[in-house]
Enzyme design. Structure first.
Site, PDB file in Angstrom:
ATOM      1  N   ILE A   1      31.281  30.720  33.849  1.00  0.00           N
ATOM      2  CA  ILE A   1      32.340  31.531  33.244  1.00  0.00           C
ATOM      3  C   ILE A   1      33.384  31.962  34.276  1.00  0.00           C
ATOM      4  O   ILE A   1      34.478  32.404  33.900  1.00  0.00           O
ATOM      5  CB  ILE A   1      31.794  32.769  32.515  1.00  0.00           C
TER       6      ILE A   1
ATOM      7  N   THR B   1      25.224  46.718  27.205  1.00  0.00           N
ATOM      8  CA  THR B   1      23.887  47.308  27.234  1.00  0.00           C
ATOM      9  C   THR B   1      23.940  48.825  27.162  1.00  0.00           C
ATOM     10  O   THR B   1      24.940  49.437  27.566  1.00  0.00           O
ATOM     11  CB  THR B   1      23.159  46.894  28.532  1.00  0.00           C
ATOM     12  N   ASP B   2      22.858  49.432  26.701  1.00  0.00           N
ATOM     13  CA  ASP B   2      22.780  50.892  26.700  1.00  0.00           C
ATOM     14  C   ASP B   2      22.586  51.456  28.108  1.00  0.00           C
ATOM     15  O   ASP B   2      22.769  52.659  28.333  1.00  0.00           O
ATOM     16  CB  ASP B   2      21.661  51.384  25.769  1.00  0.00           C
ATOM     17  N   GLU B   3      22.240  50.601  29.066  1.00  0.00           N
ATOM     18  CA  GLU B   3      21.970  51.092  30.420  1.00  0.00           C
ATOM     19  C   GLU B   3      23.209  51.655  31.108  1.00  0.00           C
ATOM     20  O   GLU B   3      23.090  52.394  32.098  1.00  0.00           O
ATOM     21  CB  GLU B   3      21.330  49.992  31.267  1.00  0.00           C
TER      22      GLU B   3
ATOM     23  N   TYR C   1      22.771  46.480  38.316  1.00  0.00           N
ATOM     24  CA  TYR C   1      22.983  45.787  37.038  1.00  0.00           C
ATOM     25  C   TYR C   1      23.834  46.623  36.095  1.00  0.00           C
ATOM     26  O   TYR C   1      24.854  46.169  35.581  1.00  0.00           O
ATOM     27  CB  TYR C   1      21.645  45.452  36.375  1.00  0.00           C
TER      28      TYR C   1
ATOM     29  N   ALA D   1      25.695  49.168  36.653  1.00  0.00           N
ATOM     30  CA  ALA D   1      27.031  49.432  37.186  1.00  0.00           C
ATOM     31  C   ALA D   1      27.955  48.239  36.959  1.00  0.00           C
ATOM     32  O   ALA D   1      29.136  48.399  36.621  1.00  0.00           O
ATOM     33  CB  ALA D   1      26.943  49.766  38.673  1.00  0.00           C
TER      34      ALA D   1
ATOM     35  N   LYS E   1      27.677  46.030  34.542  1.00  0.00           N
ATOM     36  CA  LYS E   1      27.988  45.967  33.103  1.00  0.00           C
ATOM     37  C   LYS E   1      28.979  47.065  32.712  1.00  0.00           C
ATOM     38  O   LYS E   1      29.861  46.850  31.867  1.00  0.00           O
ATOM     39  CB  LYS E   1      26.713  46.069  32.279  1.00  0.00           C
TER      40      LYS E   1
ATOM     41  N   ASN F   1      17.046  47.652  24.386  1.00  0.00           N
ATOM     42  CA  ASN F   1      16.191  46.576  24.891  1.00  0.00           C
ATOM     43  C   ASN F   1      15.841  45.595  23.775  1.00  0.00           C
ATOM     44  O   ASN F   1      15.265  45.979  22.766  1.00  0.00           O
ATOM     45  CB  ASN F   1      14.893  47.143  25.455  1.00  0.00           C
TER      46      ASN F   1
ATOM     47  N   LEU G   1       9.516  42.952  30.428  1.00  0.00           N
ATOM     48  CA  LEU G   1       8.253  43.642  30.176  1.00  0.00           C
ATOM     49  C   LEU G   1       7.366  42.963  29.137  1.00  0.00           C
ATOM     50  O   LEU G   1       6.219  42.605  29.417  1.00  0.00           O
ATOM     51  CB  LEU G   1       8.537  45.090  29.743  1.00  0.00           C
TER      52      LEU G   1
END
Length: 352
Positions: A59, A133-135, A159, A161, A163, A188, A199
């Site tokens: 990309i 993401t929700d992170e 990661y 940061a 996103k 998730n 996980l």
């Protein structure tokens, strides 16, 4: 009609492509670099299907993205391509900065040029859909309300940061240039074709092999869990009816602690593939927590329900049973995914 999907050979991307083509005859041009987490075997059922056009590429390659947009004239670009594993971002953040930030910038600029040259009808119809993401929202306390779309960004890992930066770029390209964007921040995901470093698949694969089930810290980190085909249906709903420039949080309404996830997987395996050596929970092994490990995520998905009528079809109980059964039914897929590089990574990350 055509859509361009980036990262469509990865876990969420491949499930989206399969779901899209099960619901529509609209062609999917699938651009994926096929990094360690990209697997064309996920899309084996589309072999010979003219509606699926696969292109291996990066990309960050502006010339390639320009060519695909000009050649296929998509009405939407759906951007999944990302480095997404927090542990990997801690040990090697550079790849996350390149793919998640530079890659998103490249796609935005290519899309802006392409969109600017469309006729008015096509310009009005075009969408750039950014999957996040929700992170990016950081960590919640035990009694804090779930993340809404207006929650302050507080990313805590390389990661998240990266996103968060990509989300800000998408917002800026809309407000500065008028590019018609949509952003979804999901919780998730779990389900078929999940690379076994995350996980749930790691627990399934390790348990079946009689290996330790590594659980970080005290295992009380809480996440919201979303079955991957529910995520695909949510993205379809947002592309079809989402308001341009808006963000929609996509969640499964399933907050669970990591240790409870592991115990649920063990109980299902005890039922579906019992081990003569005893309950799989005997393999649970607590390991040193990772740096900066966020304690709790929770998604408030009322906006997408209110505006677009979307809700997840799967409960966690139904989705996790389907997931465990899928891994039991596809040992060849698991065996081929577990390359020497993957085994080296698990050994490095979790210890022998």
């Amino acid at each position: 009609m055509t859509i361009l999907v980036t990262g469509g050979a990865g876990f969420i991307g491949s499930n989206f492509v399969l779901d899209w083509l099960a619901q529509s005859d609209e062609t999917v041009v699938n651009l994926d670099v096929l990094s360690y987490a990209g697997n064309l075997e996920n899309l084996a059922s589309l072999q010979g299907d003219a509606r699926h056009v696969f292109v291996q590429g990066d990309i960050c390659d502006r010339a390639l993205v320009d060519r695909l947009l000009a050649e296929h004239q998509p009405r939407a670009l759906v951007h999944f391509a990302a480095e997404s594993h927090v542990d990997r971002s801690i040990s090697g953040p550079g790849a996350f900065m390149r793919t998640n930030i530079e890659g998103t910038y490249t796609l935005l600029e290519a899309s802006r040029q392409y969109w600017s040259g469309l006729n008015e009808e096509a310009k009005a119809a075009f969408r750039f859909h950014h999957v996040s993401t929700d992170e990016v929202y950081g960590s919640l306390g035990p009694q804090d309300p779930a993340f809404t779309e207006t929650k302050t960004y507080e990313p805590n890992s390389p990661y998240s940061a990266s996103k968060a930066a990509s989300d800000h770029l998408v917002r800026a390209w809309h407000h500065t240039y008028g590019l018609p964007v949509l952003t979804t921040n999901c919780s998730n995901n779990y389900g078929p074709y999940h690379f076994p470093e995350k996980l749930i698949p790691l627990m399934i694969v390790n348990a079946l092999a009689g290996k330790p089930l590594p659980v970080y810290g005290d295992g009380q980190q809480i996440r919201d869990w979303l079955y991957v085909t529910d995520h695909a249906s949510a993205i379809r709903a947002v592309i079809a009816g989402g308001r341009v420039g808006e963000t929609y949080n996509i969640g499964g309404w399933n907050e669970m602690a990591n240790i409870d996830i592991v115990k649920t997987v063990c109980a299902l395996l005890d039922e579906l593939r019992p081990d003569p050596a005893g309950p799989y929970s005997r393999l649970i092994t607590y390991v040193k927590d990772r740096p900066g490990h966020d304690r709790r995520y929770a998604i408030d998905a009322r906006k997408v329900e209110r505006e677009l009528g979307w809700r997840p079809a799967e409960t966690f109980a139904s989705g996790i049973r389907k997931t465990v059964q899928w891994y039991l039914d596809h040992p060849d897929w698991v065996a081929r995914v577990q390359s020497g590089a993957y085994r080296d990574w698990v050994s490095q990350q979790y210890g022998a």
